[in-house]
Design a protein around this motif. Structure first.
Motif, PDB file in Angstrom:
ATOM      1  N   ARG A  27       0.862  -1.180   0.000  1.00  0.00           N
ATOM      2  CA  ARG A  27       0.000   0.000   0.000  1.00  0.00           C
ATOM      3  C   ARG A  27       0.899   1.230   0.000  1.00  0.00           C
ATOM      4  O   ARG A  27       2.103   1.118   0.231  1.00  0.00           O
ATOM      5  CB  ARG A  27      -0.924   0.017   1.208  1.00  0.00           C
ATOM      6  N   THR A  28       0.286   2.371  -0.207  1.00  0.00           N
ATOM      7  CA  THR A  28       1.029   3.601  -0.027  1.00  0.00           C
ATOM      8  C   THR A  28       1.091   3.917   1.462  1.00  0.00           C
ATOM      9  O   THR A  28       0.119   3.712   2.185  1.00  0.00           O
ATOM     10  CB  THR A  28       0.382   4.759  -0.792  1.00  0.00           C
ATOM     11  N   PHE A  29       2.234   4.372   1.907  1.00  0.00           N
ATOM     12  CA  PHE A  29       2.404   4.663   3.327  1.00  0.00           C
ATOM     13  C   PHE A  29       2.418   6.159   3.611  1.00  0.00           C
ATOM     14  O   PHE A  29       2.801   6.581   4.707  1.00  0.00           O
ATOM     15  CB  PHE A  29       3.665   3.987   3.849  1.00  0.00           C
ATOM     16  N   VAL A  30       1.974   6.941   2.635  1.00  0.00           N
ATOM     17  CA  VAL A  30       1.833   8.370   2.868  1.00  0.00           C
ATOM     18  C   VAL A  30       0.828   8.560   3.993  1.00  0.00           C
ATOM     19  O   VAL A  30      -0.258   7.991   3.987  1.00  0.00           O
ATOM     20  CB  VAL A  30       1.354   9.087   1.590  1.00  0.00           C
ATOM     21  N   GLY A  31       1.209   9.352   4.979  1.00  0.00           N
ATOM     22  CA  GLY A  31       0.348   9.566   6.134  1.00  0.00           C
ATOM     23  C   GLY A  31       0.598   8.589   7.265  1.00  0.00           C
ATOM     24  O   GLY A  31       0.118   8.782   8.380  1.00  0.00           O
ATOM     25  N   TYR A  32       1.364   7.563   6.986  1.00  0.00           N
ATOM     26  CA  TYR A  32       1.684   6.576   8.007  1.00  0.00           C
ATOM     27  C   TYR A  32       3.007   6.924   8.675  1.00  0.00           C
ATOM     28  O   TYR A  32       3.781   7.752   8.210  1.00  0.00           O
ATOM     29  CB  TYR A  32       1.789   5.189   7.396  1.00  0.00           C
ATOM     30  N   ALA A  33       3.262   6.237   9.756  1.00  0.00           N
ATOM     31  CA  ALA A  33       4.569   6.226  10.384  1.00  0.00           C
ATOM     32  C   ALA A  33       5.009   4.771  10.529  1.00  0.00           C
ATOM     33  O   ALA A  33       4.169   3.864  10.619  1.00  0.00           O
ATOM     34  CB  ALA A  33       4.533   6.899  11.746  1.00  0.00           C
ATOM     35  N   ILE A  34       6.314   4.582  10.519  1.00  0.00           N
ATOM     36  CA  ILE A  34       6.878   3.264  10.762  1.00  0.00           C
ATOM     37  C   ILE A  34       7.590   3.295  12.104  1.00  0.00           C
ATOM     38  O   ILE A  34       8.395   4.200  12.364  1.00  0.00           O
ATOM     39  CB  ILE A  34       7.877   2.863   9.673  1.00  0.00           C
ATOM     40  N   ALA A  50      10.375   5.704  16.027  1.00  0.00           N
ATOM     41  CA  ALA A  50       9.389   5.811  14.960  1.00  0.00           C
ATOM     42  C   ALA A  50       9.751   6.969  14.045  1.00  0.00           C
ATOM     43  O   ALA A  50      10.439   7.916  14.466  1.00  0.00           O
ATOM     44  CB  ALA A  50       7.983   5.997  15.517  1.00  0.00           C
ATOM     45  N   ILE A  51       9.284   6.884  12.821  1.00  0.00           N
ATOM     46  CA  ILE A  51       9.516   7.949  11.846  1.00  0.00           C
ATOM     47  C   ILE A  51       8.268   8.110  10.988  1.00  0.00           C
ATOM     48  O   ILE A  51       7.638   7.124  10.590  1.00  0.00           O
ATOM     49  CB  ILE A  51      10.752   7.633  10.965  1.00  0.00           C
ATOM     50  N   ARG A  52       7.885   9.339  10.741  1.00  0.00           N
ATOM     51  CA  ARG A  52       6.754   9.595   9.864  1.00  0.00           C
ATOM     52  C   ARG A  52       7.196   9.491   8.419  1.00  0.00           C
ATOM     53  O   ARG A  52       8.257  10.016   8.046  1.00  0.00           O
ATOM     54  CB  ARG A  52       6.169  10.978  10.145  1.00  0.00           C
ATOM     55  N   TRP A  53       6.373   8.789   7.609  1.00  0.00           N
ATOM     56  CA  TRP A  53       6.759   8.575   6.225  1.00  0.00           C
ATOM     57  C   TRP A  53       6.858   9.894   5.476  1.00  0.00           C
ATOM     58  O   TRP A  53       7.772  10.094   4.679  1.00  0.00           O
ATOM     59  CB  TRP A  53       5.731   7.657   5.550  1.00  0.00           C
ATOM     60  N   SER A  54       5.918  10.786   5.721  1.00  0.00           N
ATOM     61  CA  SER A  54       5.954  12.114   5.107  1.00  0.00           C
ATOM     62  C   SER A  54       6.472  13.096   6.139  1.00  0.00           C
ATOM     63  O   SER A  54       5.973  13.133   7.248  1.00  0.00           O
ATOM     64  CB  SER A  54       4.550  12.531   4.671  1.00  0.00           C
ATOM     65  N   GLY A  55       7.486  13.821   5.783  1.00  0.00           N
ATOM     66  CA  GLY A  55       8.038  14.804   6.707  1.00  0.00           C
ATOM     67  C   GLY A  55       9.250  14.305   7.463  1.00  0.00           C
ATOM     68  O   GLY A  55      10.155  15.070   7.764  1.00  0.00           O
ATOM     69  N   GLY A  56       9.255  13.012   7.795  1.00  0.00           N
ATOM     70  CA  GLY A  56      10.437  12.446   8.425  1.00  0.00           C
ATOM     71  C   GLY A  56      10.628  12.729   9.890  1.00  0.00           C
ATOM     72  O   GLY A  56      11.713  12.518  10.431  1.00  0.00           O
ATOM     73  N   TYR A  94      13.245  -7.675  17.497  1.00  0.00           N
ATOM     74  CA  TYR A  94      12.878  -6.330  17.034  1.00  0.00           C
ATOM     75  C   TYR A  94      11.832  -6.447  15.930  1.00  0.00           C
ATOM     76  O   TYR A  94      12.013  -7.207  14.974  1.00  0.00           O
ATOM     77  CB  TYR A  94      14.109  -5.586  16.533  1.00  0.00           C
ATOM     78  N   TYR A  95      10.767  -5.670  16.082  1.00  0.00           N
ATOM     79  CA  TYR A  95       9.664  -5.674  15.130  1.00  0.00           C
ATOM     80  C   TYR A  95       9.508  -4.284  14.529  1.00  0.00           C
ATOM     81  O   TYR A  95       9.637  -3.283  15.237  1.00  0.00           O
ATOM     82  CB  TYR A  95       8.357  -6.028  15.823  1.00  0.00           C
ATOM     83  N   CYS A  96       9.165  -4.231  13.243  1.00  0.00           N
ATOM     84  CA  CYS A  96       8.726  -2.960  12.691  1.00  0.00           C
ATOM     85  C   CYS A  96       7.215  -3.015  12.508  1.00  0.00           C
ATOM     86  O   CYS A  96       6.618  -4.095  12.377  1.00  0.00           O
ATOM     87  CB  CYS A  96       9.438  -2.599  11.391  1.00  0.00           C
ATOM     88  N   ALA A  97       6.609  -1.841  12.552  1.00  0.00           N
ATOM     89  CA  ALA A  97       5.165  -1.742  12.491  1.00  0.00           C
ATOM     90  C   ALA A  97       4.782  -0.452  11.774  1.00  0.00           C
ATOM     91  O   ALA A  97       5.545   0.519  11.784  1.00  0.00           O
ATOM     92  CB  ALA A  97       4.576  -1.753  13.894  1.00  0.00           C
ATOM     93  N   ALA A  98       3.600  -0.452  11.178  1.00  0.00           N
ATOM     94  CA  ALA A  98       3.100   0.731  10.476  1.00  0.00           C
ATOM     95  C   ALA A  98       1.764   1.144  11.059  1.00  0.00           C
ATOM     96  O   ALA A  98       0.911   0.291  11.350  1.00  0.00           O
ATOM     97  CB  ALA A  98       2.952   0.451   8.987  1.00  0.00           C
ATOM     98  N   GLY A  99       1.585   2.450  11.223  1.00  0.00           N
ATOM     99  CA  GLY A  99       0.328   2.938  11.755  1.00  0.00           C
ATOM    100  C   GLY A  99       0.118   4.393  11.424  1.00  0.00           C
ATOM    101  O   GLY A  99       1.048   5.104  11.057  1.00  0.00           O
ATOM    102  N   LEU A 100      -1.111   4.852  11.556  1.00  0.00           N
ATOM    103  CA  LEU A 100      -1.443   6.241  11.264  1.00  0.00           C
ATOM    104  C   LEU A 100      -1.122   7.161  12.440  1.00  0.00           C
ATOM    105  O   LEU A 100      -1.088   8.371  12.279  1.00  0.00           O
ATOM    106  CB  LEU A 100      -2.914   6.358  10.892  1.00  0.00           C
TER     107      LEU A 100
END
Length: 124
Positions: A27-34, A50-56, A94-100
């Motif tokens: 999916r597109t992760f614009v608006g998400y954070a990892i 954590a890091i925001r996909w847009s803006g960083g 260590y786990y990575c995760a994506a969320g709004l």
């Protein structure tokens, strides 16, 4: 179908470094954070960074500030966690995760998608 695939874990001595990768797809992760979380045996899953996909914008747990750096490569849809000055207490899966991140960013419930995890072991 969203997929998050971690890699880069391993065994390292105290004071060493590792770089974890989280490859995201589906999916597109614009608006998400990892985010990166970790879980040691017998302990709860805890927030690392954590890091925001847009803006960083980046966020770190106090326990890793100054030692870990989170970054992203938008072209590769990949987020990295550079871990320096590792300590035995950093040993965990260590786990990575994506969320709004509509409410916060430190709780597992803030994230919708999860990877399978990668083991990091720091020997003393």
């Amino acid at each position: 179908q969203v997929q998050l695939v971690e890699s880069g874990g391993g065994l390292v001595q105290t004071g060493g470094s590792l770089r974890l990768s989280c490859a995201a797809s589906g999916r597109t992760f614009v608006g998400y954070a990892i985010g990166w979380f970790r879980q040691a045996p017998g302990k709860e899953r805890e927030f690392v960074a954590a890091i925001r996909w847009s803006g960083g914008n980046t966020y770190y747990a106090d326990s890793v500030k100054g030692r870990f750096t989170i970054s992203r490569d938008n072209a590769k849809n990949t987020v990295y966690l550079q871990m320096n000055s590792l300590k035995p207490e950093d040993t965990a899966v260590y786990y990575c995760a994506a969320g709004l991140l509509r409410v916060g960013f430190t709780r597992p419930s803030d994230y919708n998608y999860w990877g399978q995890g990668t083991q990091v072991t720091v020997s003393s």
